[in-house]
Design an enzyme around this catalytic site. Structure first.
Site, short mmCIF file in Angstrom:
data_model
loop_
_atom_site.label_atom_id
_atom_site.label_comp_id
_atom_site.label_asym_id
_atom_site.label_seq_id
_atom_site.Cartn_x
_atom_site.Cartn_y
_atom_site.Cartn_z
CG ASP A 80 -0.19 -0.04 2.54
OD1 ASP A 80 0.74 -0.87 2.65
OD2 ASP A 80 -0.52 0.73 3.46
CG ASP A 110 6.99 4.37 2.23
OD1 ASP A 110 7.10 3.21 2.64
OD2 ASP A 110 6.40 5.26 2.86
CD GLU A 142 4.17 0.50 6.85
OE1 GLU A 142 5.02 0.85 7.70
OE2 GLU A 142 3.74 1.27 5.95
CD GLU A 143 2.74 4.04 4.31
OE1 GLU A 143 2.79 4.61 5.40
OE2 GLU A 143 3.70 3.99 3.53
#
Length: 381
Positions: A80, A110, A142-143
């Site tokens: 993500d 990222d 993850e974000e």
């Protein structure tokens, strides 16, 4: 099926949107990225499992494995990205763009780009000489909540000996990092006409009392806890967002503050939560039922690795750089629950993460490819 070349891998990953956001209007499924990765892994002889998250339907993890049994090396990353501000990007965030010796795109460092490096390295190694299992883990969200990594810790048969999480560190090994806790404090007051303030309870004024307590807590954290490995050696507390009231001529009936805390290894989430509640206790007693405190997402604990593990020593040798501690957080504490030696090390600079016109400097490509390939080779060949 032949695995695409490095730049083509990069292009297709960037072109598949997979924004993760706590705002449901912006959040997207990562299924497209997962399906791309699964197809490429299968072409390299991996057996793939695509697993929908129990806690987040429509979001998926990929676990790809080549080789039998436990042990070996797992290469992990999230699929993500953060949302983007269209007005601040100079180019299409979903089109890999080469300009000024840089590769621009949302997720270029990222951290979708890491998978292009990994697949490129694996394609150049002779699979018939592989001695240890090789795994690729691609996670969701993850974000935001790190839901994908948290569910990985439940996989009973996942037992790698080592794991490299490819967050952007400029290929510097990271052996430990802080955690992350996002909390909200809401003051419910009593609205009324501004001409008679005593007939209401002004939520902004009560929040001002809370903020004074939080600033005291901020200094206590700074003075009481310290680990010298970190550039910022103490736990941080940041007042990030506040809103309240609706008109200058009304007593404010509701005010909300959102804050961010970064615990050091050795300082638990439960301890921080207790400190936060203690900071508001006196005000809640003065204004009963007025103060609400909650976590905006599942808190992320700190990652407490060591400098003397075999994986850290290998990474230092291959990268020719000493392992460091960092102030941001990753999926490492959840991956480490599998019992594997874990480090964070990947291409690109963290300074570009979450920024408009995110990019990978092209002069870093060849050195990063070499390090990643050597780490895989020395772990599994």
């Amino acid at each position: 099926m032949q695995t695409p070349d490095f730049i083509e891998l990069y292009k297709q990953l960037i072109a598949s949107p997979s924004i993760s956001s706590l705002d449901a209007r912006q959040s997207q499924s990562n299924k497209g990225v997962i399906e791309l990765l699964a197809s490429w892994c299968e072409s390299l002889g991996f057996t793939c499992q695509v697993i929908e998250l129990e806690s987040a339907p429509g979001k998926f993890n990929l676990l790809a494995k080549r080789g039998e049994g436990a042990g070996g090396l797992m290469l992990a990353g999230h699929t993500d990205t953060v949302p983007f501000d269209e007005g601040r990007w100079q180019m299409d965030p979903f089109t890999l763009t080469e300009r000024d010796n840089k590769l621009f795109g949302l997720g270029s460092i990222d951290m979708k780009g890491f998978f292009a490096f990994v697949l490129n390295a694996i394609s150049e190694l002779d699979s018939t000489k592989q001695q240890q299992p090789l795994l690729i883990l691609a996670t969701a969200d993850e974000e935001t909540t790190m839901a994908g990594a948290q569910e990985v810790a439940k996989y009973p048969d996942l037992k790698p000996a080592r794991c490299i999480i490819g967050e952007p560190t400029d290929m510097v090994p990271v052996f430990t990092h802080k955690g992350h806790m996002t909390s909200a404090i809401r003051i419910i007051g009593k609205s009324g006409h501004s001409s008679d303030p005593d007939r209401g309870v002004n939520a902004i004024e009560v929040m001002n009392l809370v903020i004074q307590k939080l600033l005291v807590l901020k200094e206590e954290l700074k003075n009481k806890y310290s680990i010298e490995h970190f550039a910022i050696p103490y736990p941080t507390l940041n007042l990030g967002h506040i809103h309240g009231g609706d008109s200058a001529n009304r007593i404010c009936g509701c005010c909300e503050l959102q804050l961010d805390m970064r615990p050091l290894p050795g300082l638990s989430i439960a301890q921080l939560q207790a400190m936060l509640l203690d900071a508001t206790k006196e005000i809640n007693a003065r204004y009963p039922g007025c103060v609400e405190v909650w976590d905006m997402h599942e808190p992320i604990p700190a990652f407490a690795g060591t400098t003397d593990s075999a994986l850290v020593k290998l990474a230092e040798s291959v990268s020719e750089q000493s392992a460091v501690a960092v102030n941001y957080c990753t999926e490492a504490p959840f991956i480490a629950q599998l019992g594997c030696e874990t480090i964070v090390m990947g291409p690109g600079s963290i300074n570009q993460a979450h920024q408009p016109d995110e990019f990978l400097a092209m002069e870093k490509i060849a050195p990063s490819q070499h390090i990643i390939k050597e780490m895989i080779y020395k772990s599994c060949w």
